[in-house]
Scaffold this motif. Sequence first.
Motif, PDB file in Angstrom:
ATOM      1  N   ASP A 236      38.398  51.449  35.713  1.00 40.29           N
ATOM      2  CA  ASP A 236      37.530  52.093  34.728  1.00 40.29           C
ATOM      3  C   ASP A 236      38.221  53.377  34.270  1.00 40.29           C
ATOM      4  O   ASP A 236      38.397  54.297  35.073  1.00 40.29           O
ATOM      5  CB  ASP A 236      36.171  52.416  35.332  1.00 40.29           C
ATOM      6  CG  ASP A 236      35.228  53.110  34.349  1.00 40.29           C
ATOM      7  OD1 ASP A 236      35.436  52.947  33.132  1.00 40.29           O
ATOM      8  OD2 ASP A 236      34.307  53.821  34.811  1.00 40.29           O
ATOM      9  N   PRO A 237      38.634  53.446  33.022  1.00 40.20           N
ATOM     10  CA  PRO A 237      38.479  52.457  31.940  1.00 40.20           C
ATOM     11  C   PRO A 237      39.607  51.427  31.943  1.00 40.20           C
ATOM     12  O   PRO A 237      40.586  51.570  32.677  1.00 40.20           O
ATOM     13  CB  PRO A 237      38.565  53.338  30.685  1.00 40.20           C
ATOM     14  CG  PRO A 237      39.530  54.425  31.102  1.00 40.20           C
ATOM     15  CD  PRO A 237      39.230  54.708  32.543  1.00 40.20           C
TER      16      PRO A 237
ATOM     17  N   ASN B  65      32.182  56.504  20.530  1.00 42.40           N
ATOM     18  CA  ASN B  65      33.602  56.287  20.229  1.00 42.40           C
ATOM     19  C   ASN B  65      34.056  57.101  19.025  1.00 42.40           C
ATOM     20  O   ASN B  65      35.139  57.689  19.014  1.00 42.40           O
ATOM     21  CB  ASN B  65      33.904  54.805  20.038  1.00 42.40           C
ATOM     22  CG  ASN B  65      33.109  54.137  18.942  1.00 42.40           C
ATOM     23  OD1 ASN B  65      32.022  54.587  18.568  1.00 42.40           O
ATOM     24  ND2 ASN B  65      33.632  53.046  18.410  1.00 42.40           N
TER      25      ASN B  65
ATOM     26  N   TYR C 165      34.527  50.521  31.094  1.00 42.55           N
ATOM     27  CA  TYR C 165      34.677  50.505  29.628  1.00 42.55           C
ATOM     28  C   TYR C 165      35.968  49.795  29.296  1.00 42.55           C
ATOM     29  O   TYR C 165      37.028  50.094  29.862  1.00 42.55           O
ATOM     30  CB  TYR C 165      34.700  51.930  29.082  1.00 42.55           C
ATOM     31  CG  TYR C 165      35.279  52.025  27.675  1.00 42.55           C
ATOM     32  CD1 TYR C 165      34.523  51.620  26.582  1.00 42.55           C
ATOM     33  CD2 TYR C 165      36.573  52.481  27.458  1.00 42.55           C
ATOM     34  CE1 TYR C 165      35.048  51.678  25.292  1.00 42.55           C
ATOM     35  CE2 TYR C 165      37.107  52.552  26.172  1.00 42.55           C
ATOM     36  CZ  TYR C 165      36.344  52.152  25.094  1.00 42.55           C
ATOM     37  OH  TYR C 165      36.870  52.202  23.827  1.00 42.55           O
TER      38      TYR C 165
ATOM     39  N   SER D  78      28.737  47.133  22.861  1.00 42.47           N
ATOM     40  CA  SER D  78      29.339  48.170  22.020  1.00 42.47           C
ATOM     41  C   SER D  78      28.189  48.995  21.442  1.00 42.47           C
ATOM     42  O   SER D  78      27.584  48.602  20.437  1.00 42.47           O
ATOM     43  CB  SER D  78      30.167  47.547  20.892  1.00 42.47           C
ATOM     44  OG  SER D  78      30.649  48.552  20.019  1.00 42.47           O
TER      45      SER D  78
ATOM     46  N   THR E 103      30.819  48.314  28.957  1.00 42.99           N
ATOM     47  CA  THR E 103      30.868  48.626  27.539  1.00 42.99           C
ATOM     48  C   THR E 103      32.204  48.149  26.980  1.00 42.99           C
ATOM     49  O   THR E 103      33.207  48.063  27.700  1.00 42.99           O
ATOM     50  CB  THR E 103      30.689  50.122  27.279  1.00 42.99           C
ATOM     51  OG1 THR E 103      31.559  50.876  28.122  1.00 42.99           O
ATOM     52  CG2 THR E 103      29.251  50.545  27.530  1.00 42.99           C
TER      53      THR E 103
ATOM     54  N   ASP F 145      31.715  53.451  24.138  1.00 40.63           N
ATOM     55  CA  ASP F 145      31.196  53.701  25.483  1.00 40.63           C
ATOM     56  C   ASP F 145      29.855  54.422  25.413  1.00 40.63           C
ATOM     57  O   ASP F 145      29.406  54.865  24.347  1.00 40.63           O
ATOM     58  CB  ASP F 145      32.211  54.550  26.261  1.00 40.63           C
ATOM     59  CG  ASP F 145      32.085  54.401  27.772  1.00 40.63           C
ATOM     60  OD1 ASP F 145      31.199  53.652  28.233  1.00 40.63           O
ATOM     61  OD2 ASP F 145      32.892  55.020  28.485  1.00 40.63           O
TER      62      ASP F 145
ATOM     63  N   ARG G  33      27.040  51.732  33.525  1.00 38.75           N
ATOM     64  CA  ARG G  33      27.932  50.593  33.313  1.00 38.75           C
ATOM     65  C   ARG G  33      29.078  50.638  34.324  1.00 38.75           C
ATOM     66  O   ARG G  33      29.406  51.692  34.860  1.00 38.75           O
ATOM     67  CB  ARG G  33      28.426  50.549  31.860  1.00 38.75           C
ATOM     68  CG  ARG G  33      29.710  51.267  31.518  1.00 38.75           C
ATOM     69  CD  ARG G  33      29.690  52.759  31.617  1.00 38.75           C
ATOM     70  NE  ARG G  33      30.913  53.376  31.131  1.00 38.75           N
ATOM     71  CZ  ARG G  33      31.981  53.645  31.852  1.00 38.75           C
ATOM     72  NH1 ARG G  33      32.041  53.309  33.120  1.00 38.75           N
ATOM     73  NH2 ARG G  33      33.032  54.245  31.319  1.00 38.75           N
TER      74      ARG G  33
ATOM     75  N   ALA H 151      27.425  57.296  32.065  1.00 46.58           N
ATOM     76  CA  ALA H 151      28.495  56.369  32.415  1.00 46.58           C
ATOM     77  C   ALA H 151      28.179  55.532  33.659  1.00 46.58           C
ATOM     78  O   ALA H 151      28.665  54.397  33.798  1.00 46.58           O
ATOM     79  CB  ALA H 151      29.804  57.128  32.622  1.00 46.58           C
TER      80      ALA H 151
END
Length: 329
Positions: free
Chosen positions: A309-310, A167, A130, A92, A114, A118, A127, A124
Motif C-alpha cells: 500500500d500503495p 486524486n 490504493y 474510484s 481504492t 484514493d 481501505r 485511509a
Amino acid sequence: MRKTVLLAAVAATALGAGPALAKKQLVIVVKGLDNPFFEAIHQGCEKWNKENASSEYECFYTGPASTSDEAGEAQIVQDMLSKADTVAMAISPSNAPLIAQTIKSANPSIPIMTVDADLAKEDAALRKTYLGTDNYLMGKKIGEYIKKAKPNGGTICTIEGNPAADNILRRAQGMRDALTGKEGLTALAGEGGWTEVAGCPVFTNDDGAKGVQAMTDILAANPKLDAFGIMGGWPLFGAPQPYRDLVGPLKDRLAKNDFVIGAADTIGDEVAIARDGLVTALVGQRPFEMGYKAPSVMIDLVEGKKVDDPVFTGLDECTKDTVDTCIQK
C-alpha cells in the motif's frame, strides 16, 4: 421415481449440462461510465476476465452514468456491498468524504480497496490499499514542465474536476509545490513568481465541454495569461475539436513557450494534440493497467495475502518531440 430424477440431475451437472455456478464478484466502481478514462479501466477488467475464464472469480465493472453523479456512485457502492456474491470491491471515489461515509455506514466484512482515486488520508484505514497513479508526483511533473517553459513564473489558471476528488486535489498540490518550491500552498499569490488569476481554480466535474468553456472564459478575462495547469485531460480527450479551436490560434505562442499548457492524461486524441503542438506536455496515467491489475489485487486481499500500500502503476510523459515513444506498450 424421485431418486431417479435426482440421480439424473446430478449426472447432468457432472457432464456440464447443469446450471453454471455463479462466480465470486470482484467489483470495480468508477466515478462515471461517460468518461473514456474509465472505459480503459473497463477494458483492463475485461482482459482479466478473458484470461481467467476458468477462475471462480469474475471482474465486474460498474458506476453511475455520469461522473457528476456523486450520490449515484455512493448508492452503487452501497448496493453492491449488499450482494452476497460481492467478495471484494475497488472504488474510484468521486467524492472521497461521501464514499468514506458510505463505507463506514455499510461496515463491510469484505476487503475494500481504492483504484485511480484514493480516500482522504484520515479515512485511509477504511481501505486495504490504493492501486493507481501517484497523483502528487503526476501533478509535480506537470508543474515541472510548466516551470521549465517559464522559469520566471507568470499568471496561471488551474483546471480541476470535482472539488472533493482526492486524486485531483493531490495533483494540484503537486503542481503548486513544483512551481513555487514550497509545500502546502492552496493558492498562488506571487510565490515562485506565479499567481493564480481570479476565478481559478475552475472545477468542471470531469466534463470536457465545461473544461473548454472554462478555459475560453478565463482567456477572455485574462488575454495575457501565461499558463494553464489541467489536472485531468477532460478538455483534450472529452472535447478535442473545441479544444483545438480554442488553442489553435495560440500555437505559435506555445511553440515559443510564451504560453504554456501542462495537462494530465494521454487518452484518446491527447497524443495527437501533443503531436500538433497544441499542448506543452502531457503526463499520462495507465488506466488499462489499473483495470487489469485490480482483480488480482482483490483476490490477494480476499485470500489474506500481503499487499503493498500503495501500488503505483506508473506515468507516461509526452511532448511534441516524444509522442512516438512516450506511451508504455
